[in-house]
Design a protein around this motif. Structure first.
Motif, mmCIF file in Angstrom:
data_model
loop_
_atom_site.group_PDB
_atom_site.id
_atom_site.type_symbol
_atom_site.label_atom_id
_atom_site.label_comp_id
_atom_site.label_asym_id
_atom_site.label_seq_id
_atom_site.Cartn_x
_atom_site.Cartn_y
_atom_site.Cartn_z
ATOM 1 N N SER A 24 0.843 -1.210 0.000
ATOM 2 C CA SER A 24 0.000 0.000 0.000
ATOM 3 C C SER A 24 0.874 1.256 0.000
ATOM 4 O O SER A 24 0.379 2.364 0.160
ATOM 5 N N ASP A 80 4.197 -1.690 3.623
ATOM 6 C CA ASP A 80 3.373 -0.503 3.857
ATOM 7 C C ASP A 80 4.105 0.493 4.746
ATOM 8 O O ASP A 80 5.243 0.258 5.158
ATOM 9 N N HIS A 82 3.604 1.227 7.792
ATOM 10 C CA HIS A 82 3.815 0.769 9.172
ATOM 11 C C HIS A 82 5.169 0.068 9.296
ATOM 12 O O HIS A 82 5.926 0.309 10.229
ATOM 13 N N ARG A 106 -0.458 -3.923 12.791
ATOM 14 C CA ARG A 106 -0.788 -2.997 11.702
ATOM 15 C C ARG A 106 -2.308 -2.907 11.551
ATOM 16 O O ARG A 106 -2.827 -1.921 11.051
ATOM 17 N N ASN A 107 -2.972 -3.976 12.000
ATOM 18 C CA ASN A 107 -4.427 -3.989 11.815
ATOM 19 C C ASN A 107 -5.136 -2.913 12.641
ATOM 20 O O ASN A 107 -6.058 -2.264 12.154
ATOM 21 N N VAL A 110 -3.586 0.781 11.423
ATOM 22 C CA VAL A 110 -4.034 1.402 10.185
ATOM 23 C C VAL A 110 -5.427 2.034 10.341
ATOM 24 O O VAL A 110 -5.669 3.140 9.863
ATOM 25 N N TYR A 314 -9.314 -9.200 10.014
ATOM 26 C CA TYR A 314 -8.667 -8.403 8.958
ATOM 27 C C TYR A 314 -8.273 -9.260 7.749
ATOM 28 O O TYR A 314 -7.728 -10.357 7.880
ATOM 29 N N LEU A 316 -6.444 -8.558 3.721
ATOM 30 C CA LEU A 316 -5.717 -7.487 3.030
ATOM 31 C C LEU A 316 -6.594 -6.745 2.018
ATOM 32 O O LEU A 316 -6.281 -5.616 1.628
ATOM 33 N N GLN A 319 -7.255 -3.107 2.702
ATOM 34 C CA GLN A 319 -6.253 -2.092 2.369
ATOM 35 C C GLN A 319 -6.695 -1.252 1.160
ATOM 36 O O GLN A 319 -6.381 -0.070 1.072
HETATM 37 N N1 ARG Z 1 -1.334 -1.838 4.608
HETATM 38 C C1 ARG Z 1 -2.379 -2.383 5.366
HETATM 39 C C2 ARG Z 1 -3.681 -1.568 5.144
HETATM 40 O O1 ARG Z 1 -3.613 -0.515 4.639
HETATM 41 C C3 ARG Z 1 -2.038 -2.380 6.825
HETATM 42 C C4 ARG Z 1 -2.519 -3.573 7.556
HETATM 43 C C5 ARG Z 1 -1.832 -4.803 7.060
HETATM 44 N N2 ARG Z 1 -2.040 -5.887 7.942
HETATM 45 C C6 ARG Z 1 -1.573 -7.086 7.670
HETATM 46 N N3 ARG Z 1 -1.814 -7.966 8.571
HETATM 47 N N4 ARG Z 1 -0.936 -7.393 6.585
HETATM 48 O O2 ARG Z 1 -4.730 -2.052 5.468
#
Ligand code: ARG
Length: 477
Positions: A24, A80, A82, A106-107, A110, A314, A316, A319
């Motif tokens: 992302s 990303d 993060h 990240r979950n 974000v 979550y 992807l 995203q």
């Molecule tokens: N880039 C991801 C987003 O925008 C962040 C969360 C990614 N989480 C993961 N477990 N890969 O949603």
């Protein structure tokens, strides 16, 4: 870019195309600042927990501050933002980098960043919409006596004023801000501490983090908080509502500035001409504005379909939703800016507008007067007025035809001057008595109330937006 979390489970690097495809990074610049703030709040919470030392935390916050200043590009191969921020912190202050993902995923990070950024952008957009509403109401005040036809079924329906038409858009836009405000409520729940999906065994102080970032409350359920993007649907729907208003306004500008209607003149600054037909004056800004609803609906549809049939935790897929929000805010923002300029400068072609309001546009006033002053039943009066209108349209109305019409209904004929005067548009408009009508006095009264309402909403949003920047300033100023 080397991912700090990859080496354990996966020993080989990700395929470059696959990395780019799933990353992302390209659109995470939109949440760059917000993600930096989220990390800052988490670092402070870790310090509070005693997991990192005060000096380490201070060093790491310094690094985050420098990121706000320098805005480094996120490498396209980074998963990303993060991961990118974690790697930068790790390099500069390893003790903090090592712990940055403790109790934070990240979950949850974000969503926190998206909500924070959504608040900032929607506040800014609301301010812009308030300006548009004020412009509409101020111009409405100026044009409250300017006769202008209003239509139903796109047939001339009644005389009104341009001020009355502008006011209607002011009211609609004001409502769309209220819809945006209601949708913002869901952005007040801070998800941090939810970690990846089920919460965490790290006793992180969720309320402290929420407060540090200016959220009003903490989210209730970690599964919902990390993976629901329903708040985007609320925001996008409210943005779509705004766009629908813009679109009607633009459509009216296109129609009314056409030679066929000819009641408005679009300023040259907002018109283009044809490269081949020299006589053309094209209302191009309004045409683009009119179509933004389609683009917005596309964004909302896209998010809706991404969210449909998502299992609860979550994935992807999620995203891909948020860039749609930023795009939608930008589209509405640009359109509103132009609407404000057009409202300021569009001109009424008074002679044409007056002509369009002339007899028989106020035919209902003949029926109303016959009923109220001559004791004629409204259905009969309506038929008489219809016959008069028909005769006017075919240019055959004279005293003789009028006498016939009245006698057909067993009534004593009125003088043609008297009947025409009932349809005089200036008189008709000033005869409207009910609140909410096009009577200039009523329009002015309503405008004053609306303007004071706008001022108080605007004040509230200004305060909330200032509070949020103060909180963030305190965190990383
Ligand atoms: N880039 C991801 C987003 O925008 C962040 C969360 C990614 N989480 C993961 N477990 N890969 O949603």
């Amino acid at each position: 870019m080397e991912a700090p979390h990859r080496g354990g489970m996966l020993s080989r690097k990700m395929d470059e195309d696959a990395a780019r495809y799933t990353s992302s990074s390209a659109f995470d610049k939109e949440i760059f600042e917000a993600t930096v703030y989220v990390n800052a709040a988490h670092i402070k919470a870790l310090e509070k927990l005693g997991v990192i030392k005060h000096e380490e935390s201070a060093e790491a916050l310094k690094v985050l501050r420098s990121l706000l200043r320098d805005r480094p590009e996120i490498p396209q191969t980074a998963e990303d933002i993060h991961i990118f921020i974690e790697s930068l912190v790790s390099k500069a202050v390893p003790a903090v980098g090592e712990m940055l993902a403790l109790g934070k995923s990240r979950n949850d990070a974000v969503v926190a960043a998206v909500k924070l950024e959504a608040k900032r952008r929607i506040y800014a957009l609301m301010k812009r919409i308030f300006e548009a509403v004020e412009e509409l109401l101020n111009r409405s005040m100026i044009e409250r006596d300017t006769l202008f036809p209003v239509y139903t079924h796109l047939q001339k329906a009644a005389p009104a004023t341009f001020g009355f038409v502008l006011q209607s858009y002011g009211v609609r836009l004001l409502r769309s801000v209220l819809a945006l405000n209601a949708a913002l409520d869901a952005c007040e729940e801070c998800p941090l501490g939810s970690a990846a999906v089920a919460g965490t065994s790290i006793p992180i102080d969720r309320r402290y983090i929420a407060e540090t970032l200016g959220f009003k409350k903490i989210s209730v359920n970690a599964l919902e908080a990390t993976a629901s993007r329903d708040f985007l649907i609320g925001l996008l729907s409210a943005l779509l509502q705004t766009c629908i208003v813009l679109s009607s306004f633009a459509e009216e500008m296109v129609l009314y500035s056409s030679e066929e209607f000819g009641v408005l003149s679009m300023p040259e600054e907002f018109s283009a001409t044809s490269s081949i037909m020299p006589q053309k004056r094209n209302p191009v800004v309004a045409e683009i504005m009119r179509t933004k609803t389609a683009e917005l609906l596309g964004l909302l549809t896209s998010v809706t379909l991404i969210l449909t049939r998502q299992p609860s935790g979550y994935n992807l897929d999620l995203q891909q939703t948020t860039p749609k929000l930023w795009k939608a805010v930008e589209e509405v923002d640009e359109s509103i800016k132009l609407l404000t300029k057009i409202v300021k400068s569009v001109e009424v072609v008074r002679t044409k507008a007056l002509e369009a309001c002339g007899p028989p546009t106020a035919a209902v006033e003949v029926a109303n007067t016959l009923s109220m002053e001559k004791g004629v039943g409204f259905r009969t009066a309506h038929q008489i007025a219809a016959k008069i209108s028909k005769s006017l349209a075919s240019k055959t109305l004279d005293q003789e035809r009028l006498n016939e019409i009245f006698r057909e209904h067993g009534l004593e004929p009125l003088k043609i001057e008297e009947v025409l005067s009932m349809m005089d548009p200036v008189k008709a408009v000033s005869r409207y008595v009910v609140d909410g009508s096009a009577n200039p006095v009523k329009v002015a009264e309503a405008n004053l109330l609306l303007l004071s309402e706008v001022r108080s909403y605007k004040n509230d949003i200004q305060l909330r937006s200032k509070d949020l920047s103060d909180v963030l300033e305190r965190l990383l100023g």
